[in-house]
Structures are given as structure tokens and as C-alpha cells.
Design a protein around this motif. Sequence first.
Motif, PDB file in Angstrom:
ATOM      1  N   LEU B 144       0.841  -1.187   0.000  1.00  0.00           N
ATOM      2  CA  LEU B 144       0.000   0.000   0.000  1.00  0.00           C
ATOM      3  C   LEU B 144       0.880   1.242   0.000  1.00  0.00           C
ATOM      4  CD1 LEU B 144      -2.759   1.466   0.477  1.00  0.00           C
ATOM      5  CD2 LEU B 144      -2.329   1.181   2.921  1.00  0.00           C
ATOM      6  N   LEU B 145       0.564   2.182  -0.905  1.00  0.00           N
ATOM      7  CA  LEU B 145       1.228   3.477  -0.866  1.00  0.00           C
ATOM      8  C   LEU B 145       0.153   4.502  -0.522  1.00  0.00           C
ATOM      9  CD1 LEU B 145       3.367   3.165  -4.136  1.00  0.00           C
ATOM     10  CD2 LEU B 145       4.002   2.482  -1.818  1.00  0.00           C
ATOM     11  N   LEU B 146       0.241   5.044   0.674  1.00  0.00           N
ATOM     12  CA  LEU B 146      -0.836   5.897   1.179  1.00  0.00           C
ATOM     13  C   LEU B 146      -0.268   7.256   1.531  1.00  0.00           C
ATOM     14  CD1 LEU B 146      -3.807   5.973   2.283  1.00  0.00           C
ATOM     15  CD2 LEU B 146      -2.868   5.233   4.465  1.00  0.00           C
ATOM     16  N   ARG B 147      -0.945   8.305   1.038  1.00  0.00           N
ATOM     17  CA  ARG B 147      -0.487   9.658   1.344  1.00  0.00           C
ATOM     18  C   ARG B 147      -1.670  10.474   1.836  1.00  0.00           C
ATOM     19  NH1 ARG B 147      -0.064  14.481  -1.159  1.00  0.00           N
ATOM     20  NH2 ARG B 147      -1.170  13.650  -2.969  1.00  0.00           N
ATOM     21  N   VAL B 148      -1.536  11.044   3.031  1.00  0.00           N
ATOM     22  CA  VAL B 148      -2.584  11.925   3.538  1.00  0.00           C
ATOM     23  C   VAL B 148      -2.138  13.355   3.240  1.00  0.00           C
ATOM     24  CG1 VAL B 148      -3.949  12.617   5.529  1.00  0.00           C
ATOM     25  CG2 VAL B 148      -3.048  10.281   5.383  1.00  0.00           C
ATOM     26  N   PRO B 149      -2.899  14.068   2.387  1.00  0.00           N
ATOM     27  CA  PRO B 149      -2.452  15.409   1.992  1.00  0.00           C
ATOM     28  C   PRO B 149      -2.415  16.374   3.175  1.00  0.00           C
ATOM     29  CG  PRO B 149      -4.240  14.607   0.584  1.00  0.00           C
ATOM     30  CD  PRO B 149      -4.150  13.675   1.744  1.00  0.00           C
ATOM     31  N   ALA B 150      -1.618  17.418   3.026  1.00  0.00           N
ATOM     32  CA  ALA B 150      -1.414  18.401   4.098  1.00  0.00           C
ATOM     33  C   ALA B 150      -2.746  18.890   4.656  1.00  0.00           C
ATOM     34  CB  ALA B 150      -0.596  19.577   3.569  1.00  0.00           C
ATOM     35  N   GLY B 151      -2.820  18.940   5.966  1.00  0.00           N
ATOM     36  CA  GLY B 151      -3.981  19.523   6.626  1.00  0.00           C
ATOM     37  C   GLY B 151      -5.212  18.637   6.701  1.00  0.00           C
ATOM     38  N   ARG B 175       5.467  -4.360   0.547  1.00  0.00           N
ATOM     39  CA  ARG B 175       6.242  -3.143   0.784  1.00  0.00           C
ATOM     40  C   ARG B 175       5.266  -1.972   0.868  1.00  0.00           C
ATOM     41  NH1 ARG B 175      12.018  -2.983   1.022  1.00  0.00           N
ATOM     42  NH2 ARG B 175      12.627  -0.806   0.876  1.00  0.00           N
ATOM     43  N   HIS B 176       5.045  -1.487   2.077  1.00  0.00           N
ATOM     44  CA  HIS B 176       4.081  -0.406   2.281  1.00  0.00           C
ATOM     45  C   HIS B 176       4.797   0.914   2.542  1.00  0.00           C
ATOM     46  CE1 HIS B 176       1.148  -3.625   2.773  1.00  0.00           C
ATOM     47  NE2 HIS B 176       1.811  -4.117   3.803  1.00  0.00           N
ATOM     48  N   ALA B 177       4.118   1.992   2.179  1.00  0.00           N
ATOM     49  CA  ALA B 177       4.646   3.322   2.518  1.00  0.00           C
ATOM     50  C   ALA B 177       3.495   4.233   2.919  1.00  0.00           C
ATOM     51  CB  ALA B 177       5.403   3.908   1.330  1.00  0.00           C
ATOM     52  N   VAL B 178       3.672   4.957   3.990  1.00  0.00           N
ATOM     53  CA  VAL B 178       2.629   5.862   4.473  1.00  0.00           C
ATOM     54  C   VAL B 178       3.249   7.233   4.698  1.00  0.00           C
ATOM     55  CG1 VAL B 178       1.012   6.347   6.361  1.00  0.00           C
ATOM     56  CG2 VAL B 178       1.371   3.980   5.596  1.00  0.00           C
ATOM     57  N   PRO B 202       6.738  -8.075   5.895  1.00  0.00           N
ATOM     58  CA  PRO B 202       6.438  -6.723   5.413  1.00  0.00           C
ATOM     59  C   PRO B 202       7.508  -5.709   5.811  1.00  0.00           C
ATOM     60  CG  PRO B 202       5.209  -7.142   7.419  1.00  0.00           C
ATOM     61  CD  PRO B 202       5.990  -8.398   7.131  1.00  0.00           C
ATOM     62  N   VAL B 203       7.635  -4.704   4.967  1.00  0.00           N
ATOM     63  CA  VAL B 203       8.447  -3.538   5.319  1.00  0.00           C
ATOM     64  C   VAL B 203       7.560  -2.320   5.131  1.00  0.00           C
ATOM     65  CG1 VAL B 203      10.388  -2.072   4.628  1.00  0.00           C
ATOM     66  CG2 VAL B 203      10.685  -4.553   4.759  1.00  0.00           C
ATOM     67  N   MET B 204       7.532  -1.470   6.132  1.00  0.00           N
ATOM     68  CA  MET B 204       6.701  -0.268   6.031  1.00  0.00           C
ATOM     69  C   MET B 204       7.568   0.963   6.241  1.00  0.00           C
ATOM     70  SD  MET B 204       3.257   0.805   8.137  1.00  0.00           S
ATOM     71  CE  MET B 204       2.123  -0.212   7.245  1.00  0.00           C
ATOM     72  N   ASP B 205       7.386   1.921   5.342  1.00  0.00           N
ATOM     73  CA  ASP B 205       8.157   3.160   5.382  1.00  0.00           C
ATOM     74  C   ASP B 205       7.184   4.281   5.730  1.00  0.00           C
ATOM     75  OD1 ASP B 205       9.314   5.657   4.365  1.00  0.00           O
ATOM     76  OD2 ASP B 205      10.900   4.368   3.580  1.00  0.00           O
ATOM     77  N   ILE B 206       7.379   4.901   6.893  1.00  0.00           N
ATOM     78  CA  ILE B 206       6.433   5.908   7.361  1.00  0.00           C
ATOM     79  C   ILE B 206       7.113   7.266   7.432  1.00  0.00           C
ATOM     80  CG2 ILE B 206       5.185   6.690   9.438  1.00  0.00           C
ATOM     81  CD1 ILE B 206       4.502   3.771   9.972  1.00  0.00           C
ATOM     82  N   ARG B 207       6.401   8.290   6.964  1.00  0.00           N
ATOM     83  CA  ARG B 207       6.905   9.654   7.147  1.00  0.00           C
ATOM     84  C   ARG B 207       5.809  10.512   7.755  1.00  0.00           C
ATOM     85  NH1 ARG B 207       8.595  11.209   1.983  1.00  0.00           N
ATOM     86  NH2 ARG B 207       7.542  13.227   2.123  1.00  0.00           N
ATOM     87  N   VAL B 208       6.092  11.035   8.919  1.00  0.00           N
ATOM     88  CA  VAL B 208       5.152  11.942   9.585  1.00  0.00           C
ATOM     89  C   VAL B 208       5.771  13.330   9.486  1.00  0.00           C
ATOM     90  CG1 VAL B 208       3.958  12.496  11.730  1.00  0.00           C
ATOM     91  CG2 VAL B 208       4.441  10.103  11.164  1.00  0.00           C
ATOM     92  N   GLU B 209       5.150  14.183   8.675  1.00  0.00           N
ATOM     93  CA  GLU B 209       5.770  15.488   8.427  1.00  0.00           C
ATOM     94  C   GLU B 209       5.453  16.480   9.548  1.00  0.00           C
ATOM     95  OE1 GLU B 209       4.778  16.558   4.376  1.00  0.00           O
ATOM     96  OE2 GLU B 209       6.195  15.064   3.603  1.00  0.00           O
ATOM     97  N   ASP B 210       5.975  17.686   9.429  1.00  0.00           N
ATOM     98  CA  ASP B 210       5.855  18.691  10.498  1.00  0.00           C
ATOM     99  C   ASP B 210       4.411  18.850  10.960  1.00  0.00           C
ATOM    100  OD1 ASP B 210       8.490  19.002  10.022  1.00  0.00           O
ATOM    101  OD2 ASP B 210       8.381  21.068   9.274  1.00  0.00           O
ATOM    102  N   GLY B 240       5.867  16.704  14.965  1.00  0.00           N
ATOM    103  CA  GLY B 240       5.092  15.563  14.479  1.00  0.00           C
ATOM    104  C   GLY B 240       4.926  14.547  15.604  1.00  0.00           C
ATOM    105  N   VAL B 241       3.873  13.746  15.499  1.00  0.00           N
ATOM    106  CA  VAL B 241       3.622  12.727  16.517  1.00  0.00           C
ATOM    107  C   VAL B 241       3.446  11.374  15.842  1.00  0.00           C
ATOM    108  CG1 VAL B 241       2.042  11.941  18.325  1.00  0.00           C
ATOM    109  CG2 VAL B 241       2.495  14.393  18.046  1.00  0.00           C
ATOM    110  N   TYR B 242       4.273  10.426  16.219  1.00  0.00           N
ATOM    111  CA  TYR B 242       4.053   9.053  15.792  1.00  0.00           C
ATOM    112  C   TYR B 242       3.742   8.255  17.056  1.00  0.00           C
ATOM    113  CZ  TYR B 242       4.737   4.335  14.074  1.00  0.00           C
ATOM    114  OH  TYR B 242       4.531   3.012  13.774  1.00  0.00           O
ATOM    115  N   ASP B 243       2.481   7.866  17.188  1.00  0.00           N
ATOM    116  CA  ASP B 243       2.026   7.216  18.417  1.00  0.00           C
ATOM    117  C   ASP B 243       1.648   5.788  18.050  1.00  0.00           C
ATOM    118  OD1 ASP B 243       0.815   6.366  20.708  1.00  0.00           O
ATOM    119  OD2 ASP B 243      -0.717   7.936  20.772  1.00  0.00           O
ATOM    120  N   SER B 244       2.495   4.823  18.407  1.00  0.00           N
ATOM    121  CA  SER B 244       2.249   3.462  17.926  1.00  0.00           C
ATOM    122  C   SER B 244       2.069   2.468  19.067  1.00  0.00           C
ATOM    123  CB  SER B 244       3.399   3.007  17.024  1.00  0.00           C
ATOM    124  OG  SER B 244       4.533   2.695  17.800  1.00  0.00           O
TER     125      SER B 244
END
Lengths: 494, 426, 256
Positions: B144-151, B175-178, B202-210, B240-244
Motif C-alpha cells: 500500500l502506498l498511502l499519502r494523507v495530503p497536508a492539513g 512493501r508499504h509506505a505511508v 512486510p516492510v513499512m516506510d512511514i513519514r510523519v511530516e511537520d 510531528g507525533v508518531y504514536d504506535s
Amino acid sequence: MPAVTQTREAVEKLGQSSYKWGFETDIEMDMAPKGLNEDIIRLISSRKEEPEWMLEWRLAAYKTWQAMTEPKWAKVTYPPIDYQDAHYYAAPRKKPGPKSLDEVDPELLRTYEKLGIPLHEQAMLAGVEVPEGERMPVAVDAVFDSVSVATTFRKTLEEAGVIFCPISEAVREHPDLVRRYLGTVVPAGDNFYSALNSAVFTDGSFVYVPKGVRCPMELSTYFRINAKNTGQFERTLIVVEEGASVSYLEGCTAPMRDENQLHAAVVELVAMDDASIKYSTVQNWYPGDENGRGGIYNFVTKRGICRGARSKISWTQVETGSAVTWKYPSCILQGEGSVGEFYSVAVTNNRQQADTGTKMIHLGRNTRSTIIAKTISAGHSDSTYRGLVRVQPKASGARNFTQCDSLLIGDQCGAHTVPYIESRNMNARIEHEATTSKISEDQLFYCRQRGLSEEDAVGLIVNGFCRDVLKELPMEFAVEAQKLLQISLEGSVG
Amino acid sequence: MNAFSNSMSGPLALFANRLNTLAGAERQAAAGALARTGLPDRKFEAWKYTALRALGKQDYAAPPAQVDAGTARALLDGVLQPHPAMATLPRVVFVNGRHAPALSILPDGVDLSFFAHDPRFGLQAAPDRDPLVALNTALAEDGLLLRVPAGVDAGHVLLVSLGVAGVAPLSFHPRHAVVVEKDARLRLVCVQAGQGAYLHNPVMDIRVEDGATLEHVTVQAEAAQAISLGTLYAHVGHQGVYDSFVLGLGGQLVRHEVHARLAATRAVVHVNGAQRLGGQQVGDITSVITHAASDCTSRQTVRNVLDGHARGVFQGKVLVERIAQKTDGYQMNQALLLSPDAEIDAKPELEIYADDVRCSHGATVGALDDDQLFYLRSRGIPEQEARQILIDAFLDEAIALVADATAQTFCRAVLAARFAGKGELS
Amino acid sequence: MSQFLEISGLCAQIDADGQDKQILRGVDLSIPPGEVHVIMGPNGSGKSTLSYVLAGREEYVVTAGSATFHGQDLLAMEPEERAAAGLFLAFQSPIELPGVNNANFLRTAVNAVRRARGQEELDAVAFLKMAREAAKALSMAPDMLKRNVNVGFSGGEKKRNEVLQMTLLQPTFAILDETDSGLDVDALRIVAEGVNRLRAPTFSALVITHHQKLLDYLVPDRIHVMARGRIILSGGPELARQIDQEGYTKFLAEVA
């Protein structure tokens, strides 16, 4: 008087050598050529007038060592060591050389002047309280490079039935005892350095306390590396029989040199039923200069086994010296209800690196262990606590408590905590706590408002931070250790 | 001979039947890296407590092109069933590592695509550092390639992985990316379940922006014979907050490895977890939390309940780089052993290069408290029930840290469904 | 003759979350020898900051003005030099020093100050004798010298310990920051009595409080009111009673 002062004076009184703290001591040496091979080991063995079995044991260890590689898992880095570029045997000739103060490095004299503080006054203020009747004299074995030069108080000890002598002498005089225990706690092949030590060890101390005897005085060994390019590989074996007890102190110094020198000791402790061994170390090998030049590589294997029920082994160490320290004094808690303790202060400054800690292996029921480790890093140094607590399936009711605290002084150093906790018994309880922080600005300011210089304030706060460990040391060592802490941290603030 | 065929004698030989179909420089480099290092054994410090020997004993086939739709549907319903609210949330379902459109309810308001159409490996997960990432890189088919747009507050998205296998093991390597863009928000719930023998890698690549927040809950309820080895990289920006949170229940051998990087000031990371294992299970929660900027906060609470012959592993490193002044780091790992044959191996680790920090960790290991047990029983509660109450309470202190109320209820419900009426799993 | 303590146009700021925050905005104050002065003022007016700036806390940056003590530039001195020069700050909440033995701390401080003043250092025996006597005079439990500095001390014990330090260090100028302890009457009395005992033509004190209560035990010579980083009003002891009855608002309004 600090134990090392006492030691030195004791040795000097015996007229054995021109033993000064002063650093390099100019004595004619009987030295083996550089390098390590079977012939060198034969030479060591013959100089020591060892029986055949001892030589064979050494040669077997040498074979084992040749097949091993240096451990790399510790968080320390140093250039490769050329094991062929060192002397494996150096002994002072019988006649001592001339005595002269000029040989003494003034910098180090100054250091030791600082150590020569009036003891009783300091002790009182430090809160080290020893009931009057408890003060015991100290018997000393001094190991100068590879050879034990003097053992004091032997007669008093003999009367109590305690054997305290150089291990080389024990190999000749008490072969059955040595053969029964040597290598049983730290087998020759345990690790790279223990194998090397087993092949080439030249001296060290042997202690045997017979059943029911409480050793009438503290035993002390004072190690000193003196000759250039000499490795020091001492071997200590302490056996304490049922119901007996001993307190053993170990002090270490070495001269300042540009090149690094190797120290790879092995210490084995054996405690039978209800026996108790207290082993205290103040390690002050030369740490190298502020640029990391010179200093001792201290790769030491220390391990005790609580074989008997209710036996106890307690390690206390104050590590301020050495360029690189790799050292994990450990306890194998085999006897039911046996107790292991590890109290440690490790201070690193400048470019020093220390990777030190302990292993507590719980085998028997209701065994208990306590680990209190205080790590202080300053300058560009790195200090790591690495410790293992392992509870085996049969160790029901085992308990461990571990507290590791690290203090950072300055923003160019590192402090690391790496505990390994392994439990295979549901009725064991393990608790581990660790913190890392710096000296608070509030504390520093408070002390300075009361008139202390920043450096003194740091020293005072660091000593307070280490209190739980320092109070485990015999009084002579505690006072010396406090001073050493302060000296070690000099130049680390401001 | 290319790097691929050279590596055939190494670990990749186990996956031999698929290599011919894949190509590309990144995959070849990954295959080469894996051939050099081999699959990790205990000599790798990071794998000291989890041996992958079991992995090397058999061949892993590629998943079949067709999977029985009824079986997959039943698995999906079964795993979501404990909390009915889950069934209606937007979800992306993968069966044997491949997107299953028929089972998915695709979310709105987010940018969605699939690795199968757009194979991007991302920058964080490096094959040369981690053999399992190398294995994934060499063999990844979909993800899954998932992108949540700004805001945007995207609400919930479920990412469900179902393994459908028989006796002969197969493997899949999604191979997932969020990416959660600036000031955006996402609640991601990953659910892993299945039947039969399979390897899920699985490998997941996460980016939590500002200023963005990602609440990420993973429920591992893999098949009893499954081996599940997941690696996750999270990069967290300024504020940013990554709460897992991970709930580990299933599989023969399960490892959940998280690398979280607090990359800019005032980032916050929580890497919490709970494991409840029995039988011969091995469950491994491994994390590396890197403070790479000042004024960041990390929190970690992991609780393990181990029964039967189960073995729990916790490895948690907190690395504070020299620049990361004013770091606030806290870590607590606790284990409850319920059986004489259970085992816990824990290695909490602090590696600290900045001086103005407040970091601490703690660890405890023990059995149920006899005094508490007695107290409950003296109030008339039968022993079995009293034990269950204490076990639930122990795990619940970790589950209570899940901020997302729906996911929190789901975790509790999954636990309850699995252990209802059983004091202990035997 | 040059004044004992002279503060003139003193401005200071602190870094708060990356921003400079101005706290002192031009304090003028002079204290002659032998007098006890009191600073009162609402919360946040800068009273505690003034005490920290005078004692030399490094977080506070002096941006303008001067402070001289016995004619010396106080602001150029290190905190320990100020202590040696005779300045003592009794902390609002005394700092705990875990593991540091109280007697050892006191002796180290006393000898550091004595050394700086060119006096002979005290040996352990002489020091302990003196410390025990001083502690006894303060009704301190004998074991307080053996305990760790302020660790596990009650509020009253901490205050006694501060006064004990003040007695032993023999300052010529004491700053007592009592902003938040106003309600603990016992603690206030301990502090006041400590100051009264030191009263002499060569000793002055600056007491920071926002409660009249302290002044029941301590007869001040001058009262200063501080607001928004400045001394806005000074007067005799009657000013304190007036504030106690009417509050600060009236005074603040008058100068606004």
C-alpha cells in the motif's frame, strides 16, 4: 593513610626495591625477548620453577588462544594490538638500582601528594564510619611488572591458617590446591584474553582461607606495570572454605608512557558453604593523556563462583584509569541462597573508553544479586555499562535488583547502558532501573553560592552520586577513591 | 552470471522459484547484500535472542495466483468480528501480500496507490543494514502506498494482511509506505491474520511530516504456524507525533521491529506494545528510537505475558545523538511469566551522546503477585478468574496507552475473544 | 564613604523557550551597612530574579546597569567569589544534593570561603565542634550533620540548614528569598531569628517576601515595593502594614 601509601611503605620497609610511586623505576630487569611462542612460555615456566603439569596447562591454553579472535562486541575502539611486540616476562634483578627522586615524574608526584591526605579526618567527614574494634591491619602482596616482590604479614596469616602468597610460589608449595581450582571458574578458553593470560601469566596472588577462619586482616595486592613494552598478566585465585571469610583489596598504577600497554588479568574466586569473599578494586592504571596518547589496555576477566549454600561474593570497583577498559566481574550463583553483589563506579575523561559491568548467573534456588553501577563520562570519553542477569530454570525464588545511573559532564562524551535480562523461571523476580542525566545547574549554583569552585562543586556532587558504591569499600580505599574521582575529573568543567 | 544467480546458494535459495521473474538494480543490490550477510543468526547482536533457524529449513513458494474468495472473506470477518465497528471502517486488504480489491473498502480523501503499479522502495529501509529488508526488497510484489495530503484529517484506515496457505509454506513480502503530510492526521490500524504455513515479511516506510500525527495500532493475530517478520521505519518531523502500539498474539515466530527517528525539534514518538504468548510461540518486539534533534520526547511501555513454553523478547534501544539536547526519553519493559517453561529475554539499551537529557528505563520480570491473588480469592473470586483479572489488568495498562478509542476497544476485544474463559493458554 | 551595596539601573533577562524575556527593567537600590531591607511585590515582579542576579546565576543575563558590593563590581565576579566576598543567598527552596554528606559539604564550603578570605582552614575536629554547637543553637537534630544535604529534610529542617550555613559562612550581606514560604510560620521564624542573631553594624540583609508575617519577627529599616522589574516605592516599616491592609493595587495604580 591511604592503602596504597601503606602498601608502598610496607614494601619499602622490606628493602626489596626502590619502590616509589614515582613512576618509571630504574631497576635492572631480567627480561624475556619480545614475542610470544611456545619457547617463551617454556621460559616463563622454567624461570618460575614450575612443575610439568603447569607447563602443559599453559601450552594447552596457548593452543586454544591461537585459534581464537579478539572479541569485538564491546563499545570500544583501539588500533590492532601486535601481540608479538611485547615482553611477556620481566622481573626485577635481585639487586635494586639506585634510588633517586629525580626519576619521579613531578606531575605524578603531585597527583599522589593529593592522595596523601590525612585519612581519619577525611573519613570522619565522608561519613565512613568504622567501629574502633573493626579496624584491621592490611597484609600486602605487591606485584611489580610480572613478579610478586613482597608479601607482608605472612607469619600472622600462617598462624591463622591463611595462605597468602604469590601464585608462582603456590604452584610450587601448594600444588594440590592450585591444581584443584585453577581454571575452574574461568576456563582457559573462556575468552581470548583469559586464554592469553592462562598461557603467559607470570604472577599474582593466591589466597586460601581454611574452614571456619575469618581472615584476621584485609589482604591487599598492589599491581604495577613498570617496564616498557611489558604486558602484565597476573592471575589471582582465592579459595574460601566453608564458613570462612576474607576481604581482599586490589590497587593498580602504571607510569605515564606514550605507547599503550596491555594488561590482561584473570581473577577466580571460589566460595564454599557460608563462605564470604569481598573483593575491592581501585583501578588507576595510566589513562593516557588528554589527546588519547598512551595508557593501559585493561582487558580483565574476573569471575567468582558461589559454590556453597549461603555463600557470598561481593565485587566493588572504582575504575578511573586505563585508556580502554573491558571488564565484567561476575558471579555464578550456584549454591542455594547464595548472594552476588556488584558495586561499580566507572569514570572516564579525555579520550578514555570503558565498557564494564557484570554478569549474575542464577543457578541455585533463592539466590540473590544486587547491581549498583554508577557511570560518569567527561571530556571526549565513552563509558558503557554492560551487564547480564540470567536466571536458569532451577533458580526458583531468585531475586535481582539492578540500578544503573549515568552522569554526563560536557557535551562531547557518551554514556551508554546495555543490560541483558534473561529469565527462565517464573518464580524469579528481576528489577532493573537506569537513568542518565547531567549535574543539575541548580546543584552547581547552590554549591558555588556557598563558596565552592565549580570544579570542587562537581567533585562533591559526583562523590555524592557515587555514595552507594563508595560506602561498600573498606575505609582506606573509600577515601582514596573519593580523591581519585576528583582528580580524574579535573579539567572537565569550565 | 549476475548478482542474482550468484546469491542463489545463499538464503535466497529458499525462494528460488521466484527470482527469475524479478529484475532491477535495487533488487539485485538487495539480493547481493543478503547473500553476503546471510539470514541473521545469534551472532548478529540485533538477533541475539531470535534465531531464524526455523526459517532456513524449508522452501517458500510464491503465493498461488488464485485464492479461494470464501476462505479469505471468512478470515477477514473472523479477525474483525470482536469489535463490530471495525467492519465498516475504510480498509485496504491484502491476501498473501497482494491487494484484494473485492475485500477492500477504499478510503476517501487520501492519495492511494499500490507498489505493484508503482514500485518505490523509499529511502529509510536500507537492505545493506538489515537482512530482512534485503529479503523484502528482493522479493516485494505489492504493497500500500498511502499519502494523507497536508492539513487533512483522514480518520481511520485499516490495512489488513491475510495469509491463506496450506501445509506447504509460501511467503509474501509486501512493501508499504505511508506519508502523513504537514498538519495532517491519520489513524492507521494494521491487522495481520491468516491460516496455514506462511512467511509474512512486510516492510513499512512511514513519514510523519511537520505538525502531523499518525496513530498507528498493529494487531498481530497471525496463523499458528506463521512466521511474521515485520520491519518498520518511521521518520517524524518538527512537532510531528508518531504514536504506535502493537498487540502481539499470534504466529509461531513473530518479530515486530520499529526504527523511529525523531528528526526535527519537538517531535514525539510512542512505541508501546503488549504481547500475550503461549505454547511454543516466540514473540519479539524490537525497537530503535533515535533522537536526532533537540527537545523531542519518546515513550515506550511494553508488557509481556508468557505462558506455556513461550519466549518473549524485548530489545529497545534509545539513541540520543549529540545534537539532541533536552531529550526526554522513558522506557519501561515488564514481563509476567505464567509457566515454569516460559522465558523472557530483555535488552533495554541507552546510548547517549548529549548531556542535557533526561533518559531512564526500567525493566521488571516476575510471576503473578501472590498477595494480590490471595486478596482476590479471599473476596470469593475463584483462582482461575482471579488470575485472569490480574493478567488482564497487567496488559491493560499498556493497552490503555492507545489514544484511538476504536482501536483500543478492538485490542481489548481481540484479547478477550481469544482468551475468554481461559485463565491461561496451554 | 562608599555605600555597602549599590544597585543602579539594573536590567536583566532570561532565555525563555528561545526568546529573551526581560525581567529586571532598571532596579535602583542602595543598602547601607547594618540595615535590614525588605522587598515586597506581587508575583512575577522580579524579586527572586534580583536575588539570583546578585548571587550570580548564569541563566540571567545582565543587559544594563551595575551592582557594587563594598565598592567591588559584583556582576564581574563568579558565584563563589561573591560568596567569599560575604554575600549569602538563602534559597527559597534549598537544593538537594543526593549522597553528599551535610557536614562534608559545610566544611568544604567554610574552608573554601576561609581560604579566599585569607583565613586559616579548619581541621575536621575544630570544624565539627563549631558545626555541632551552631546546630545545637538552632535546635537542629544531631543527625542532620550526617544526613545528605537537604535530602529528605522537612521544610523547617531545610530552612534551619540554610540558617546554619549562613551562621557558619559569616556573611556580611544576606539575601533571604522567602517568596513562597510565607504561609509556613515556623519556617519564617527560623529564618528571622537567624537574621536577628547576625545583626551587627557590619551586617545587612535583604529580605524578599510578599507577606507581612515575616516582618512580625524581623524589624526592618526600609521597605521597597517592586513591580514590573523596578522598585516603584520605598518607605519605612509602616509601608508594609499599609500594603498588608490595602493590597498592591493602589500602589501600582499610583505609579502607573
